[in-house]
Design an enzyme around this catalytic site. Structure first.
Site, PDB file in Angstrom:
ATOM      1  N   LYS A 135      97.120  78.421 -56.445  1.00  0.00           N
ATOM      2  CA  LYS A 135      95.707  78.546 -56.064  1.00  0.00           C
ATOM      3  C   LYS A 135      94.832  78.671 -57.314  1.00  0.00           C
ATOM      4  O   LYS A 135      93.819  77.989 -57.463  1.00  0.00           O
ATOM      5  CB  LYS A 135      95.542  79.804 -55.191  1.00  0.00           C
ATOM      6  CG  LYS A 135      94.138  80.054 -54.709  1.00  0.00           C
ATOM      7  CD  LYS A 135      93.927  81.471 -54.178  1.00  0.00           C
ATOM      8  CE  LYS A 135      94.927  81.882 -53.138  1.00  0.00           C
ATOM      9  NZ  LYS A 135      94.505  83.139 -52.454  1.00  0.00           N
ATOM     10  N   LYS A 147      99.823  89.585 -58.182  1.00  0.00           N
ATOM     11  CA  LYS A 147      99.390  90.295 -56.959  1.00  0.00           C
ATOM     12  C   LYS A 147      99.936  91.711 -57.025  1.00  0.00           C
ATOM     13  O   LYS A 147     100.984  91.943 -57.624  1.00  0.00           O
ATOM     14  CB  LYS A 147      99.955  89.601 -55.713  1.00  0.00           C
ATOM     15  CG  LYS A 147      99.188  89.927 -54.452  1.00  0.00           C
ATOM     16  CD  LYS A 147      97.995  89.012 -54.307  1.00  0.00           C
ATOM     17  CE  LYS A 147      97.081  89.412 -53.171  1.00  0.00           C
ATOM     18  NZ  LYS A 147      96.033  88.394 -52.958  1.00  0.00           N
ATOM     19  N   ASP A 187      91.819  92.735 -51.883  1.00  0.00           N
ATOM     20  CA  ASP A 187      92.522  91.959 -50.852  1.00  0.00           C
ATOM     21  C   ASP A 187      92.447  92.841 -49.605  1.00  0.00           C
ATOM     22  O   ASP A 187      91.551  93.692 -49.516  1.00  0.00           O
ATOM     23  CB  ASP A 187      93.980  91.664 -51.291  1.00  0.00           C
ATOM     24  CG  ASP A 187      94.652  90.611 -50.407  1.00  0.00           C
ATOM     25  OD1 ASP A 187      94.418  89.418 -50.620  1.00  0.00           O
ATOM     26  OD2 ASP A 187      95.413  90.985 -49.478  1.00  0.00           O
TER      27      ASP A 187
HETATM   28  P1  NDP Z   1      89.976  93.000 -45.052  1.00  0.00           P
HETATM   29  O1  NDP Z   1      90.786  94.212 -45.260  1.00  0.00           O
HETATM   30  O2  NDP Z   1      88.535  93.025 -45.394  1.00  0.00           O
HETATM   31  O3  NDP Z   1      90.098  92.490 -43.541  1.00  0.00           O
HETATM   32  C1  NDP Z   1      91.332  92.188 -42.993  1.00  0.00           C
HETATM   33  C2  NDP Z   1      91.154  91.817 -41.544  1.00  0.00           C
HETATM   34  O4  NDP Z   1      92.380  91.314 -41.033  1.00  0.00           O
HETATM   35  C3  NDP Z   1      90.789  92.985 -40.657  1.00  0.00           C
HETATM   36  O5  NDP Z   1      90.040  92.520 -39.569  1.00  0.00           O
HETATM   37  C4  NDP Z   1      92.148  93.501 -40.218  1.00  0.00           C
HETATM   38  O6  NDP Z   1      92.124  94.247 -39.020  1.00  0.00           O
HETATM   39  C5  NDP Z   1      92.898  92.204 -40.030  1.00  0.00           C
HETATM   40  N1  NDP Z   1      94.331  92.437 -40.276  1.00  0.00           N
HETATM   41  C6  NDP Z   1      94.905  92.830 -41.432  1.00  0.00           C
HETATM   42  N2  NDP Z   1      96.237  92.971 -41.294  1.00  0.00           N
HETATM   43  C7  NDP Z   1      96.495  92.667 -40.027  1.00  0.00           C
HETATM   44  C8  NDP Z   1      97.680  92.616 -39.276  1.00  0.00           C
HETATM   45  N3  NDP Z   1      98.880  92.921 -39.828  1.00  0.00           N
HETATM   46  N4  NDP Z   1      97.583  92.237 -37.983  1.00  0.00           N
HETATM   47  C9  NDP Z   1      96.374  91.915 -37.444  1.00  0.00           C
HETATM   48  N5  NDP Z   1      95.216  91.950 -38.099  1.00  0.00           N
HETATM   49  C10 NDP Z   1      95.272  92.317 -39.371  1.00  0.00           C
HETATM   50  O7  NDP Z   1      90.721  91.851 -45.877  1.00  0.00           O
HETATM   51  P2  NDP Z   1      90.168  90.433 -46.353  1.00  0.00           P
HETATM   52  O8  NDP Z   1      89.173  89.916 -45.402  1.00  0.00           O
HETATM   53  O9  NDP Z   1      89.818  90.568 -47.774  1.00  0.00           O
HETATM   54  O10 NDP Z   1      91.503  89.561 -46.290  1.00  0.00           O
HETATM   55  C11 NDP Z   1      91.841  88.760 -45.147  1.00  0.00           C
HETATM   56  C12 NDP Z   1      92.825  87.685 -45.567  1.00  0.00           C
HETATM   57  O11 NDP Z   1      92.213  86.856 -46.574  1.00  0.00           O
HETATM   58  C13 NDP Z   1      94.125  88.181 -46.204  1.00  0.00           C
HETATM   59  O12 NDP Z   1      95.166  87.292 -45.874  1.00  0.00           O
HETATM   60  C14 NDP Z   1      93.846  88.080 -47.712  1.00  0.00           C
HETATM   61  O13 NDP Z   1      95.036  87.977 -48.464  1.00  0.00           O
HETATM   62  C15 NDP Z   1      93.047  86.778 -47.729  1.00  0.00           C
HETATM   63  N6  NDP Z   1      92.205  86.557 -48.903  1.00  0.00           N
HETATM   64  C16 NDP Z   1      91.273  87.455 -49.291  1.00  0.00           C
HETATM   65  C17 NDP Z   1      90.473  87.198 -50.382  1.00  0.00           C
HETATM   66  C18 NDP Z   1      89.376  88.110 -50.788  1.00  0.00           C
HETATM   67  O14 NDP Z   1      88.612  87.743 -51.692  1.00  0.00           O
HETATM   68  N7  NDP Z   1      89.207  89.283 -50.174  1.00  0.00           N
HETATM   69  C19 NDP Z   1      90.645  85.978 -51.192  1.00  0.00           C
HETATM   70  C20 NDP Z   1      91.612  85.045 -50.653  1.00  0.00           C
HETATM   71  C21 NDP Z   1      92.368  85.356 -49.561  1.00  0.00           C
HETATM   72  P3  NDP Z   1      92.237  95.864 -39.085  1.00  0.00           P
HETATM   73  O15 NDP Z   1      90.928  96.319 -39.627  1.00  0.00           O
HETATM   74  O16 NDP Z   1      92.504  96.275 -37.691  1.00  0.00           O
HETATM   75  O17 NDP Z   1      93.382  96.165 -40.019  1.00  0.00           O
HETATM   76  O1  2IT Z   2      94.213  86.127 -52.383  1.00  0.00           O
HETATM   77  C1  2IT Z   2      93.291  86.080 -53.226  1.00  0.00           C
HETATM   78  O2  2IT Z   2      93.003  85.045 -53.828  1.00  0.00           O
HETATM   79  C2  2IT Z   2      92.528  87.309 -53.474  1.00  0.00           C
HETATM   80  N1  2IT Z   2      92.780  88.312 -52.825  1.00  0.00           N
HETATM   81  C3  2IT Z   2      91.460  87.325 -54.530  1.00  0.00           C
HETATM   82  C4  2IT Z   2      92.051  87.544 -55.884  1.00  0.00           C
HETATM   83  C5  2IT Z   2      91.064  87.733 -57.002  1.00  0.00           C
HETATM   84  O3  2IT Z   2      91.553  87.978 -58.108  1.00  0.00           O
HETATM   85  O4  2IT Z   2      89.851  87.639 -56.798  1.00  0.00           O
END
Ligand code: NDP
Ligand code: 2IT
Length: 475
Positions: A135, A147, A187
């Site tokens: 990525k 990570k 994350d």
């Molecule tokens: P948040 O913690 O802000 O939100 C996560 C969301 O997913 C919540 O609604 C949570 O629900 C739900 N969730 C998490 N784990 C589970 C589970 N085991 N089963 C069901 N629902 C679940 O995280 P992000 O929005 O930052 O991340 C979401 C996804 O995006 C992840 O896969 C992360 O790796 C990916 N990501 C994030 C990036 C970033 O910049 N933040 C960048 C690239 C990818 P609940 O509140 O009930 O736990």
């Molecule tokens: O999965 C991802 O790419 C992230 N959680 C963001 C990583 C970062 O360094 O901004």
């Protein structure tokens, strides 16, 4: 323990012979990976998908096999595991596990998020770190793959408990990271609050104010646009895929899962582009707004999740009649969210949230675009269904790359001690996603089937890192 064997560097092999050998190369290394990491289910899933895409590359790049690129790229350069002791509000000692997987630094300092969630283990962090290598290469920025995280659960903890945990986590982590060494970010379970506490403790220990973490609050080095980047970028990627077919997101009904950082800003960009997002979810259940989630509802979702740290059913409580709530049945073999009639789907919650049955349901519901905001949200069977059906499927390592891409822009701003405007950052991210789409599409045309973004993203990311590893020698 299996020995790592580096193929002999004899006289050049005739192309036909090399082609035979090359085809077997990825499979041989995959067998080794399976034998060595038999219990790391998620890591094996991610490794298998990437290595299966790569077979055609070795015919055209015999030097990759000669330099044992695959044998080396599947092994993290370093894995750090540590105890994280902290005191809860009752002054009772608690102990969690902390990790940092420093996977690959061929094209820059290790870069990748930190996840706080009770399910965190080494397999999950290795899958995430492995995906991050490719990525990060796709973003065109100088960032390697890493990570980290902990099995700490921030849910239900007070701010001071979260602060004491973060301080203890960084007390160990700080000796392994640095602005030119390893730059963590957020994350799942790690947002501005946690990054702020971790930054404060790093600064205190290192006696340096540097860009050692990204996703910082705006008042002390955070980049405008970082909060929005991942969700916006996932929607930009979908728009790019649609544009190949002279189509757009306007008027399309969209399913979004999750309601955290990525989901919120995917919904926001969909609304800006005239699409109709109708669902969001959390781990307890999902909500369905038949006439579409409005801007006002989105502000409520942000307030529930970011300020009140509440549950998504609160949206249905407030908008009864317009929003329906459905509790998640953990024993069900499919998620009914993916059965709602729609044209596009944006899984933005977590890994393996779409299984083969869900994929079938999505296809039956009329979905022709899936853009992954989460990392590996579709399991192997689901990915295969999407690829076989030839829909527009944007895999996470391409479709969610704007988050880490914006983190690299935050590093650049921190190094130059200049802050860019929101519009400038957003324009750069839009260009970045267009370039990632183009590179993945062209790699799919050259090595696989045009429009197979799974192969295209894996190959485009891999070739860049592999070239750097060849140039830097066997290290
Ligand atoms: P948040 O913690 O802000 O939100 C996560 C969301 O997913 C919540 O609604 C949570 O629900 C739900 N969730 C998490 N784990 C589970 C589970 N085991 N089963 C069901 N629902 C679940 O995280 P992000 O929005 O930052 O991340 C979401 C996804 O995006 C992840 O896969 C992360 O790796 C990916 N990501 C994030 C990036 C970033 O910049 N933040 C960048 C690239 C990818 P609940 O509140 O009930 O736990
Ligand atoms: O999965 C991802 O790419 C992230 N959680 C963001 C990583 C970062 O360094 O901004």
């Amino acid at each position: 323990m299996l020995a790592l064997t580096i193929p002999p560097t004899g006289p050049p092999v005739a192309f036909g012979d090399m082609s035979q050998m090359a085809h077997g190369y990825a499979h041989d290394v995959l067998d080794q990976v399976k034998a060595r990491n038999a219990h790391e289910t998620e890591f094996l899933q991610a490794a298998e998908e990437v290595l299966e895409s790569l077979s055609p590359v070795f015919d055209q790049h015999p030097e990759f096999q000669k330099h044992a690129i695959l044998e080396r790229i599947v092994e993290p350069e370093r894995v750090i595991q540590f105890r994280v002791p902290w005191l809860d509000d009752q002054n009772r000692p608690q102990v969690n596990r902390g990790f940092r997987v420093q996977f690959n630094s061929a094209i820059g300092p290790y870069k990748g998020g930190i996840r706080f969630h009770p399910t965190v283990n080494l397999s999950i962090l290795k899958f995430l770190g492995f995906e991050q290598i490719f990525k990060n290469a796709l973003t065109g920025q100088m960032i390697g793959g890493g990570k980290g995280g902990s099995d700490f659960d921030p849910k239900g903890k007070s701010d001071f408990e979260v602060m004491r945990f973060c301080q203890s986590f960084v007390t160990e982590l700080f000796r392994h990271v640095g602005p030119d060494t390893d730059v963590p970010a957020g994350d799942i379970g790690v947002g501005g609050r946690e990054i702020g506490y971790m930054f404060g403790q790093y600064k205190r220990l290192a006696n340096e104010f540097t860009g050692v973490l990204t996703g910082k609050p705006l008042g002390f080095g955070g980049s405008l646009g970082r909060t929005e980047a991942t969700g916006y970028g996932t929607v930009f990627f979908a728009a790019e895929m649609l544009q190949v077919k002279n189509d757009s997101l306007e008027g399309k009904t969209c399913l979004v899962s999750g309601s955290g950082n990525v989901a919120q800003y995917a919904v926001e960009k969909l609304l800006q582009l005239g699409a109709k997002p109708v669902t969001v979810s959390d781990s307890s259940g999902w909500v369905h707004a038949k006439d579409g989630i409005t801007n006002e509802m989105l502000e409520e979702i942000k307030d529930i999740k970011n300020n009140r740290r509440g549950r998504i059913h609160e949206l249905a409580d407030k908008y009864s009649g317009k929003v329906e709530y459905h509790e998640t049945d953990r024993n069900a073999d499919h998620n009914p969210l993916w059965q709602v009639d729609a044209q596009c789907a944006f899984p933005c919650a977590t890994q393996n949230e779409i299984n083969g049955k869900d994929a079938e349901n999505l296809l039956s519901a009329g979905v022709t675009v899936v853009s992954e905001g989460a990392n590996m949200p579709s399991n192997t069977e689901a990915v295969n269904r999407f690829v076989d059906a030839k829909i527009m499927f944007g895999p996470g390592k391409a479709a969610n790359a704007a988050g880490v891409g914006c983190s690299a822009l935050e590093m650049a701003q921190n190094s130059s001690r200049i802050a860019w405007s929101f519009d400038r950052v957003e324009d750069m991210l839009k260009d970045m996603m267009a370039t990632i789409h183009k590179n993945a599409y062209e790699a799919s045309e050259r090595y696989s089937t045009a429009g197979n973004y799974v192969d295209g993203a894996n190959i485009a990311g891999f070739v860049k890192v592999a070239n750097a590893m060849v140039a830097q020698g066997v290290v």
